[in-house]
Structure formats: structure tokens, C-alpha cells
Scaffold this motif. Structure first.
Motif, PDB file in Angstrom:
ATOM      1  N   HIS A 250      77.430  -9.391  48.455  1.00  0.00           N
ATOM      2  CA  HIS A 250      78.064  -9.746  47.185  1.00  0.00           C
ATOM      3  C   HIS A 250      77.983 -11.068  46.763  1.00  0.00           C
ATOM      4  CE1 HIS A 250      81.207  -6.278  46.801  1.00  0.00           C
ATOM      5  NE2 HIS A 250      80.091  -5.813  47.259  1.00  0.00           N
TER       6      HIS A 250
ATOM      7  N   ASN B 159      84.739  -0.035  42.564  1.00  0.00           N
ATOM      8  CA  ASN B 159      83.648  -0.937  42.385  1.00  0.00           C
ATOM      9  C   ASN B 159      84.896  -2.439  42.247  1.00  0.00           C
ATOM     10  OD1 ASN B 159      81.251  -1.808  42.789  1.00  0.00           O
ATOM     11  ND2 ASN B 159      80.494  -0.146  41.607  1.00  0.00           N
TER      12      ASN B 159
ATOM     13  N   HIS C  14      88.839  -1.907  45.895  1.00  0.00           N
ATOM     14  CA  HIS C  14      88.184  -3.359  46.305  1.00  0.00           C
ATOM     15  C   HIS C  14      89.268  -4.317  46.103  1.00  0.00           C
ATOM     16  CE1 HIS C  14      84.442  -1.369  45.926  1.00  0.00           C
ATOM     17  NE2 HIS C  14      83.903  -2.388  46.528  1.00  0.00           N
TER      18      HIS C  14
ATOM     19  N   ASN D  59      75.859   4.422  51.413  1.00  0.00           N
ATOM     20  CA  ASN D  59      75.314   4.474  49.979  1.00  0.00           C
ATOM     21  C   ASN D  59      73.654   5.031  50.113  1.00  0.00           C
ATOM     22  OD1 ASN D  59      76.995   1.934  49.086  1.00  0.00           O
ATOM     23  ND2 ASN D  59      76.905   3.574  47.860  1.00  0.00           N
TER      24      ASN D  59
ATOM     25  N   ASN E 275      76.602  -4.808  52.115  1.00  0.00           N
ATOM     26  CA  ASN E 275      76.269  -3.447  51.619  1.00  0.00           C
ATOM     27  C   ASN E 275      74.605  -2.886  51.836  1.00  0.00           C
ATOM     28  OD1 ASN E 275      74.688  -4.136  49.407  1.00  0.00           O
ATOM     29  ND2 ASN E 275      76.764  -4.109  48.092  1.00  0.00           N
TER      30      ASN E 275
ATOM     31  N   ASP F 201      80.240   4.917  54.470  1.00  0.00           N
ATOM     32  CA  ASP F 201      79.621   5.352  53.302  1.00  0.00           C
ATOM     33  C   ASP F 201      78.318   4.296  53.323  1.00  0.00           C
ATOM     34  OD1 ASP F 201      78.518   5.546  50.719  1.00  0.00           O
ATOM     35  OD2 ASP F 201      80.095   4.251  49.727  1.00  0.00           O
TER      36      ASP F 201
ATOM     37  N   HIS G 201      86.395   6.651  43.873  1.00  0.00           N
ATOM     38  CA  HIS G 201      85.629   5.712  43.941  1.00  0.00           C
ATOM     39  C   HIS G 201      86.006   4.274  43.412  1.00  0.00           C
ATOM     40  CE1 HIS G 201      82.005   3.340  42.390  1.00  0.00           C
ATOM     41  NE2 HIS G 201      81.510   3.365  43.501  1.00  0.00           N
TER      42      HIS G 201
ATOM     43  N   TYR H 270      89.400  -0.831  52.294  1.00  0.00           N
ATOM     44  CA  TYR H 270      87.987  -0.643  52.193  1.00  0.00           C
ATOM     45  C   TYR H 270      87.453  -2.150  53.057  1.00  0.00           C
ATOM     46  CZ  TYR H 270      84.076   0.585  49.234  1.00  0.00           C
ATOM     47  OH  TYR H 270      82.799   1.027  49.016  1.00  0.00           O
TER      48      TYR H 270
ATOM     49  N   LYS I  82      88.043   2.848  55.207  1.00  0.00           N
ATOM     50  CA  LYS I  82      86.418   3.305  54.886  1.00  0.00           C
ATOM     51  C   LYS I  82      85.812   2.020  54.933  1.00  0.00           C
ATOM     52  CE  LYS I  82      83.615   3.577  50.765  1.00  0.00           C
ATOM     53  NZ  LYS I  82      83.471   4.429  49.342  1.00  0.00           N
TER      54      LYS I  82
HETATM   55  O1  GKR Z   1      80.932  -3.056  46.416  1.00  0.00           O
HETATM   56  O2  GKR Z   1      79.187  -3.301  47.655  1.00  0.00           O
HETATM   57  C1  GKR Z   1      80.284  -2.578  47.092  1.00  0.00           C
HETATM   58  C2  GKR Z   1      79.786  -1.245  47.009  1.00  0.00           C
HETATM   59  O3  GKR Z   1      78.719  -0.606  47.610  1.00  0.00           O
HETATM   60  C3  GKR Z   1      80.074  -0.595  45.536  1.00  0.00           C
HETATM   61  O4  GKR Z   1      78.862  -1.046  44.904  1.00  0.00           O
HETATM   62  C4  GKR Z   1      79.771   1.232  45.670  1.00  0.00           C
HETATM   63  O5  GKR Z   1      79.793   1.304  44.289  1.00  0.00           O
HETATM   64  O6  GKR Z   1      82.033   1.171  46.538  1.00  0.00           O
HETATM   65  C5  GKR Z   1      80.965   1.728  46.152  1.00  0.00           C
HETATM   66  C6  GKR Z   1      80.510   3.015  46.732  1.00  0.00           C
HETATM   67  O7  GKR Z   1      81.465   3.839  47.181  1.00  0.00           O
HETATM   68  O8  GKR Z   1      79.479   3.462  46.733  1.00  0.00           O
END
Ligand code: GKR
Ligand code: MG
Length: 442
Positions: free
Chosen positions: A25, A341, A368, A242, A20, A240, A339, A168, A210
Motif C-alpha cells: 500500500h 477495500n 480495512h 488473492n 499484498n 486470502d 469484502h 483484517y 483474516k
Molecule cells: O487492501 O491490499 C488490500 C487488499 O488486497 C484488497 O485490495 C483486496 O481487494 O481486501 C481485498 C480482498 O479481499 O481481496
């Protein structure tokens, strides 16, 4: 119906190396299982389930609240919200978030400060809502079990029997450094992303996709979206990043993505940059970062910053707040999505009940869960994806049962890890430079 006990069990479950904007992760996700033991008025008891992130501060705060909950009524969630707010007021600054808690330290990101909006540091109220949310879910589960009815009915009744989720997708290393490739393999190129999507769609039937972006240079991520469009001509697509793109980058990217996406989620950070971008693109912008509470709604509406908000009961303060967000969105003309996580089956059940009760939700929800379902704490069989949707569990309350042996096993993993925080960035930095392929930085 009096609360007799609150048990909070931190667990750690396996997670693949998903990339991300902040890092990658870690091999395990920290979560906590909340069990609220409630007298049933007939000499027995029921146990309501909830789930939340397993950060040390959240566990500490739940423990603090737990000692004051005993003897209160499981029906009085309004009083519970007041109690949580009172007990936790002003505590955010006292909390040790760890020396390198990346999710709190956007200020030390490597991209130039002028390309960012205000740092999305949560207000204390944000954290208080997260603690309350886990307890509220457990209260509603217990209430449903006591009455023999489903949580969706406690939320006003279902407007749909099954809740659509999106697949996702993540850029991904083949496996964690030093370990064999996992079953998903690598996704570091457009072809790799398409292969991952194909697997997701074939296995779960997702009808929306997504991609978590903000990992590679935008043109590479746009190429991945084009490859997805070629392979899945009818699937709504989302990206996304972020909030890590500069406004200048996002303006160019939005032009290229205009004919590809259902929506672009948090391309830039902060409501002002989102508004500036929104005024210059026809592409719908969505957020789970610059609108995270009712306090954010007025400015975002006035600035016309977004067209879709991603709710999340963990963040908005429980299932009732998540459903109420639907009314807000309808009133101000926003679309609503959800949303996610990394989470376990208790949260998937809770998300599904909330979405099933929310008429205004017209976009497939994020989850997720496919990344983690092998390591769940609920008894298998209730939650499954059919044509990309999860049927609302039929049993009383959330309709899922705790698999205590599975929870104990994951608790042992948590203890063995000795880790108290999520830190994607530190994990990325810990990877030896000769590990290939290394994640490129912007
Ligand atoms: O799981 O790496 C992830 C996501 O980046 C997550 O931490 C985000 O909070 O999925 C999320 C988002 O839509 O921003
Ligand atoms: Mg997002």
C-alpha cells in the motif's frame, strides 16, 4: 424530491505499508466523497453521502453522470441505474488507466503464467456498477434523511442491531521507507502477525481474523496461521492469497490448512482452478474475485467452485444489490461474507446498514477501517467497534455526518499528491533495494 447538485470531492488519507500479493500500500489511499444535494419539498434541501475509490476514471465518470442527474428524482434509483449504464456504455476502453495501473495489469505479474487462471480484468459492467453504487448510496442516504428513517429500514429492515467485523491482518513493514515506524510496527513473521492480531483484538474486540496472504511463500503464511491458532484458539481464521497460488501449491496448502481455517479465500485465480481445488479439498473456498456479479453465479454453481461469496456494495452495484446477493446465496446454498477495500466512515456506515439488513450473512465482514480511522471524513462518535461489531447508526439515512473541515484537509492532501491511481506494485518497485526488510517475492 429533485436532485439539485452532485459534488464529488477526491481525498487522500494516510495508509500504512500493508503488503499484498501485488505489492504494498502506498502512503495514501485515494477515495472520493459523493454529496448529492436534494430539494426537500419544503424549500430546503438535504445532502446524501456516498463514497467510492478515487481513481481518475471513476471521478471522470461521476462528473459525466452528474451533469445529467440534475432535475431527476432521488427516489428513482432504477432510472438512475439505466442512465448510468447508458452514459457509460462502452467507455471502459476509452479510459486511460495510467501507464502502470497494476490492478488492471495482472498479465505482467512475475509468477509463471501456467500457475494462473484467467486474468481478473473487470468487464466494463463492473466499472459501471461501481459508479452507480456510489450514487445509489447517496440516494438512499438522502431518502432516509427526507423521511427521517434509517437506510437499513429502506433496505427491508434490520435483522441484527450490530454487525460483526473481522480483524483484517496484513504483513506489514514497520513504516513507509524513509519514515519512522508507525504505531503498528512490523509484521513480517508469525510472531509479528500474532502481535498485530493481539493489538487488533484488544483494541476492537474482533472475534474473527483474516490474514492477507500471497506475500510470502505459503509455508510461512501457514506458520503464521498456526501461530494465530495457538494464540486465539476460538477465533475463526481466514487466509486470502488473492489468487496467486498455483493449483499445485494450493492443493498442498489446503491440506495443511484444513483444520485451521473457517475458509480459504481466492487461493487460485479463476473459476476453473477454484473448481479443481474445491473438488479435492474439504476446506470451504470463498471468493471476491471469481464471483463479482450475477453473471458469474451460474458457472460458479455448476462448477461447484466456491462455498462462500464475499459481497461488496461498491462492486455489486449498491446496497440493494448487496442485500439481494444474500437471497441468491441462500438459493444456491452459498454462505455470504463481505469484502472490503481501504475506505472511510461513509462506506463503513453503508456496509453496516447493508449487513444489518441481510439475513443470509453469517460470516463477520471484512473492513480495512482500523488501518485508516484516524483520517476519517465523518464526524467522530457514531461509528465504533464494540466486541468486534459496529452498532447500526441510529440517525436518519446512513446516520453519519460529514466533517467538512476534515474532508477539505484530505482534499488538499489529494491535490498535493498529484496522483490519480492506486499502484501497489509500482510503489514496491520504487523502494530502494537497501530498504530493510524488503518484501520477499515468490
Ligand atoms: O487492501 O491490499 C488490500 C487488499 O488486497 C484488497 O485490495 C483486496 O481487494 O481486501 C481485498 C480482498 O479481499 O481481496
Ligand atoms: Mg479477497
Amino acid at each position: 424530491m429533485i436532485i439539485r447538485e452532485l459534488r464529488v470531492t477526491p481525498v487522500a488519507f494516510a495508509d500504512p505499508p500493508l503488503l499484498n500479493a501485488d505489492g504494498v500500500h502506498q502512503p495514501h489511499v485515494l477515495r472520493a466523497v459523493v454529496e448529492l444535494v436534494v430539494a426537500d419539498g419544503r424549500g430546503g434541501e438535504v445532502t446524501g453521502l456516498g463514497e467510492c475509490a478515487g481513481h481518475a476514471w471513476q471521478l471522470d465518470w461521476l462528473e459525466l453522470v452528474g451533469s445529467r442527474l440534475l432535475g431527476t428524482s432521488v427516489y428513482e434509483t432504477g432510472a438512475l441505474a439505466g442512465l448510468v449504464a447508458e452514459l457509460l456504455a462502452g467507455r471502459a476502453s476509452d479510459v486511460d488507466y495510467g501507464p502502470d495501473a497494476s490492478w488492471r495489469r495482472w498479465a505482467d505479474r512475475t509468477d509463471p503464467p501456467e500457475s494462473r487462471g484467467p486474468a481478473p480484468v473487470p468487464a466494463p459492467a463492473f466499472d459501471v456498477r461501481r459508479v452507480y453504487a456510489a450514487l445509489e448510496v447517496a440516494c438512499l442516504d438522502a431518502q432516509g434523511r427526507l423521511a427521517g428513517i434509517s437506510v437499513v429500514d429502506l433496505l427491508g429492515g434490520r435483522v441484527r442491531d450490530a454487525v460483526p467485523y473481522s480483524g483484517y491482518l496484513f504483513y506489514k513493514w514497520p513504516g513507509h521507507p524513509g519514515a519512522d515506524a508507525d504505531e503498528w510496527g512490523a509484521a513480517l513473521t508469525p510472531d509479528g502477525v500474532v502481535a498485530q492480531a493481539r493489538r487488533m483484538v484488544d483494541r476492537y474486540g474482533f472475534r474473527s481474523l483474516k490474514l492477507k496472504g500471497g506475500v510470502f511463500p505459503p509455508d510461512e503464511e501457514i506458520a503464521a496461521l498456526r501461530a494465530l491458532r495457538a494464540e486465539f484458539p476460538d477465533h475463526p481464521l481466514r487466509l486470502d492469497p488473492n489468487g496467486v497460488w498455483s493449483l499445485k501449491t494450493a492443493l498442498v496448502a489446503a491440506d495443511e490448512l484444513a483444520d485451521l481455517l473457517e475458509y480459504l479465500e481466492d487461493p487460485v485465480a479463476g473459476v476453473e482452478d477454484m473448481a479443481a481445488l474445491a473438488s479435492r479439498t474439504s476446506l470451504p473456498l470463498a471468493t471476491n474475485m471469481c464471483v463479482t456479479s450475477l453473471d458469474d453465479v451460474r458457472t460458479a454453481v455448476e462448477r461447484r467452485a466456491v462455498r462462500i461469496v464475499l459481497g461488496d456494495h461498491h462492486i455489486w452495484g449498491g446496497l440493494r444489490a448487496a442485500v439481494a446477493l444474500g437471497d441468491v446465496c441462500r438459493a444456491v446454498g452459498w454462505g455470504l461474507s463481505m469484502h472490503s477495500n481501504s475506505h472511510l466512515g461513509i462506506s463503513l456506515a453503508a456496509m453496516t446498514h447493508a449487513a444489518a439488513a441481510t439475513a443470509a450473512l453469517h460470516h463477520a465482514c471484512d473492513t480495512h477501517y482500523p488501518w485508516n480511522e484516524a483520517d476519517d471524513v465523518v464526524v467522530p462518535g457514531t461509528l465504533s467497534f464494540v466486541d468486534g461489531s459496529v452498532v447500526v447508526p441510529h440517525g436518519a439515512g446512513l446516520g453519519v455526518e460529514l466533517d467538512r473541515a476534515a474532508m477539505d484537509r484530505l482534499h488538499d492532501v489529494y491535490l498535493a499528491l498529484g496522483r490519480e491511481h492506486r499502484n501497489d506494485r509500482a510503489y514496491l518497485r520504487s523502494v530502494p533495494p537497501d530498504f530493510a526488510p524488503r518484501m520477499p517475492r515468490r
